[in-house]
Write a protein that holds these residues in place. Structure first.
Motif, short mmCIF file in Angstrom:
data_model
loop_
_atom_site.label_atom_id
_atom_site.label_comp_id
_atom_site.label_asym_id
_atom_site.label_seq_id
_atom_site.Cartn_x
_atom_site.Cartn_y
_atom_site.Cartn_z
N ASN A 15 1.39 -10.27 -0.54
CA ASN A 15 1.23 -8.85 -0.82
C ASN A 15 0.12 -8.59 -1.83
O ASN A 15 0.12 -7.56 -2.52
CB ASN A 15 2.56 -8.25 -1.31
CG ASN A 15 3.57 -8.12 -0.20
OD1 ASN A 15 3.20 -8.06 0.98
ND2 ASN A 15 4.84 -8.10 -0.55
N LEU B 51 -5.88 -0.69 -4.63
CA LEU B 51 -5.01 -0.45 -3.50
C LEU B 51 -5.87 -0.25 -2.25
O LEU B 51 -7.04 0.12 -2.35
CB LEU B 51 -4.16 0.81 -3.70
CG LEU B 51 -3.29 0.91 -4.94
CD1 LEU B 51 -2.69 2.31 -5.05
CD2 LEU B 51 -2.18 -0.13 -4.90
N PRO B 52 -5.32 -0.44 -1.06
CA PRO B 52 -6.05 -0.08 0.15
C PRO B 52 -6.29 1.43 0.20
O PRO B 52 -5.54 2.22 -0.38
CB PRO B 52 -5.12 -0.52 1.29
CG PRO B 52 -4.15 -1.46 0.65
CD PRO B 52 -4.00 -1.02 -0.76
N LEU C 170 -8.72 -4.01 4.98
CA LEU C 170 -9.31 -4.61 3.78
C LEU C 170 -10.56 -5.41 4.08
O LEU C 170 -11.53 -5.41 3.31
CB LEU C 170 -8.28 -5.51 3.10
CG LEU C 170 -7.05 -4.83 2.52
CD1 LEU C 170 -6.01 -5.86 2.16
CD2 LEU C 170 -7.44 -4.00 1.31
N PRO D 164 -7.23 -10.70 2.29
CA PRO D 164 -5.77 -10.59 2.12
C PRO D 164 -5.16 -11.96 1.83
O PRO D 164 -5.61 -12.98 2.35
CB PRO D 164 -5.31 -10.06 3.49
CG PRO D 164 -6.54 -9.57 4.18
CD PRO D 164 -7.67 -10.39 3.65
N LEU E 224 -0.66 -4.93 -2.19
CA LEU E 224 -0.28 -4.39 -0.89
C LEU E 224 1.23 -4.19 -0.80
O LEU E 224 1.98 -4.67 -1.65
CB LEU E 224 -0.69 -5.37 0.22
CG LEU E 224 -2.14 -5.82 0.29
CD1 LEU E 224 -2.27 -6.99 1.26
CD2 LEU E 224 -3.03 -4.68 0.71
N ASP E 225 1.66 -3.53 0.27
CA ASP E 225 3.06 -3.45 0.67
C ASP E 225 3.96 -2.89 -0.43
O ASP E 225 4.64 -3.62 -1.15
CB ASP E 225 3.57 -4.83 1.12
CG ASP E 225 4.84 -4.72 1.97
OD1 ASP E 225 5.45 -3.64 1.96
OD2 ASP E 225 5.20 -5.69 2.64
#
Length: 346
Positions: free
Chosen positions: A237, A102-103, A123, A130, A248-249
């Motif tokens: 994502n 995860l970020p 990132l 990404p 992501l997201d």
């Protein structure tokens, strides 16, 4: 009491604001410059920042900030179900337990009726790449994502710990489900009209039939063993770093059936030709990975049946995205409609 870092506009991301976030991590680091690199408006307003410090600092020099969408249609469809607030709470309460990349979260804050803000380390500062929504993944990449989903789902599979996170299935989720049912027919009609030939004619009537019966369909799709699911697992994502896939997201994170993430991912991330060739192998891989983490009681035929049923949500999500507008680049949106329509048609 934590410092208020709430803002509503990119112009409010000032040096003083950034210093307040830095002070939460290192009170001796001084911010000397904040530069807005880019602003992208979709389901949220996404801002990339360049940060300079006085002297050496181990803190990231590239930040990624998420605010409520500045596009009114996207704001309306995401504000009532509090999607950004859900992602903020995910990073505050759940992220440390999630066994996938995860970020890094630098700060997160939300207030009912006001909005929210999420500040992540960019990132690209650490060499991560990404994804883009319309990316067509290789089978090797798809296998890595399937492995990650299995690891993630197994961690929370019928796990009593999720009872501590009642907000995953609480009032906010109920509002979202109600809104989805109320708007299902008009949004499906609008999305199909805009998609035109991108959706085979034989799916138009079936899409509307599904929309009219959405509540019943959602009950059917939820009637299996529960785990934590991402619920929006398309290529845009994902991120890639050192041959690993990250996610992501997390605005739509919830309790649900693991097959839903698998269906959404394979329908959006592979071209129809690649999916037809490899989906059986990838489904078998998912079952085997779950078993390696101690999740039993599922076989290939069972997963295939549920996978096929869950494809309808991936199709609906992409058609509704087009209907609302301002949530995804139109070219990417149409390509994902083409892929998900083909999956449902198959």
């Amino acid at each position: 009491m934590s410092q208020n870092i709430m803002v509503s506009q990119p112009s409010e991301l000032t040096l003083v604001w950034a210093q307040g976030i830095v002070n939460q991590h290192d009170a001796n680091t001084v911010v000397t410059k904040v530069e807005v690199v880019s602003v992208d408006v979709g389901t949220t307003t996404r801002i990339r920042l360049a940060i300079d410090y006085k002297g050496f600092s181990a803190l990231p020099r590239r930040w990624f900030v998420k605010l409520p969408s500045l596009a009114w249609r996207a704001w309306f469809i995401t504000a009532l179900p509090q999607l950004l607030a859900t992602e903020i709470r995910f990073y505050q309460e759940l992220a440390k337990s999630v066994p996938i990349a995860l970020p890094v979260c630098l700060a997160a804050q939300s207030r009912w009726g006001v909005g929210g803000i999420l500040v992540l380390a960019d990132l690209e500062e650490n060499g991560a790449l990404p994804g883009k929504a319309h990316d067509s993944l290789t089978i090797g990449q798809a296998a890595l994502v399937i492995d990650g989903l299995a690891r993630f789902h197994a961690r929370f599979w019928q796990n009593e710990s999720t009872a501590h996170y009642r907000w995953l299935a609480g009032r906010v989720r109920q509002v979202e489900d109600h809104l989805g049912a109320v708007l299902a027919v008009p949004l499906m009609k609008q999305g199909l009209r805009r998609a035109g030939a991108w959706v085979p004619k034989n799916l138009h009537k079936r899409g509307l039939h599904y929309a009219k019966n959405r509540r019943r369909a959602m009950r059917f799709l939820s009637a299996r063993p529960q785990t934590l699911v991402h619920h929006d697992c398309h290529p845009g994502n994902l991120f890639w770093q050192h041959n690993h896939a990250g996610f992501l997201d997390w605005q739509l994170v919830r309790l649900g059936e693991g097959a839903s993430d698998v269906a959404y991912f394979l329908a959006t991330a592979l071209t129809p030709e690649q999916r037809r060739l490899h989906e059986t192998t990838l489904l078998e891989r998912y079952v085997a990975q779950l078993a390696s983490y101690g999740v039993t009681g599922m076989d290939g035929p069972q997963l295939t049946e549920r996978y096929r049923a869950h494809l309808v949500y991936a199709f609906e999500a992409m058609v509704v995205t087009l209907a609302v507008g301002d949530m995804m680049a139109t070219e990417s949106n149409l390509e994902l409609i083409r892929r998900t329509a083909a999956a449902v048609d198959d």
